[in-house]
Design a protein around this motif. Structure first.
Motif, PDB file in Angstrom:
ATOM      1  N   VAL A   1       1.035  -1.072  -0.040  1.00  0.00           N
ATOM      2  CA  VAL A   1       0.054  -0.071  -0.092  1.00  0.00           C
ATOM      3  C   VAL A   1       1.093   1.196  -0.071  1.00  0.00           C
ATOM      4  O   VAL A   1       1.637   1.426   0.872  1.00  0.00           O
ATOM      5  CB  VAL A   1      -0.944  -0.021   1.111  1.00  0.00           C
ATOM      6  N   PHE A   2       0.790   1.938  -1.139  1.00  0.00           N
ATOM      7  CA  PHE A   2       1.496   3.208  -1.100  1.00  0.00           C
ATOM      8  C   PHE A   2       1.000   4.622  -0.802  1.00  0.00           C
ATOM      9  O   PHE A   2       1.469   5.378  -0.435  1.00  0.00           O
ATOM     10  CB  PHE A   2       2.146   3.385  -2.395  1.00  0.00           C
ATOM     11  N   ASP A   3      -0.463   4.431  -0.847  1.00  0.00           N
ATOM     12  CA  ASP A   3      -1.089   5.672  -0.437  1.00  0.00           C
ATOM     13  C   ASP A   3      -2.530   5.203   0.443  1.00  0.00           C
ATOM     14  O   ASP A   3      -3.575   4.853   0.030  1.00  0.00           O
ATOM     15  CB  ASP A   3      -1.914   6.340  -1.660  1.00  0.00           C
ATOM     16  N   PRO A   4      -2.278   5.164   1.776  1.00  0.00           N
ATOM     17  CA  PRO A   4      -3.282   4.637   2.891  1.00  0.00           C
ATOM     18  C   PRO A   4      -4.545   5.416   2.785  1.00  0.00           C
ATOM     19  O   PRO A   4      -5.378   5.371   3.167  1.00  0.00           O
ATOM     20  CB  PRO A   4      -2.482   4.477   4.225  1.00  0.00           C
TER      21      PRO A   4
END
Length: 60
Positions: free
Chosen positions: A57-60
């Protein structure tokens, strides 16, 4: 099957593809194909990376 979890390092955020209700978890360790992930609502889970490919996950 290639172990895509090998790139996961402590501190990275991940999701379990078969358990979306667990939400986002943080990798605690990645040793010998065993990942320890701390999910906010579930707690610490040890995952066998030969069975489950976690999603980064890079953009929670």
């Amino acid at each position: 099957m290639e172990d895509l979890n090998a790139i996961l390092t402590p501190g990275m955020l991940v999701r379990h593809p078969a358990q979306p209700e667990w939400g986002v978890g943080q990798v605690q360790s990645n040793i010998g194909g065993k990942l320890t992930v701390n999910f906010r609502d579930i707690g610490k889970i040890v995952i066998d990376s030969s069975r489950v490919a976690l999603h980064p996950v890079f953009d929670p």
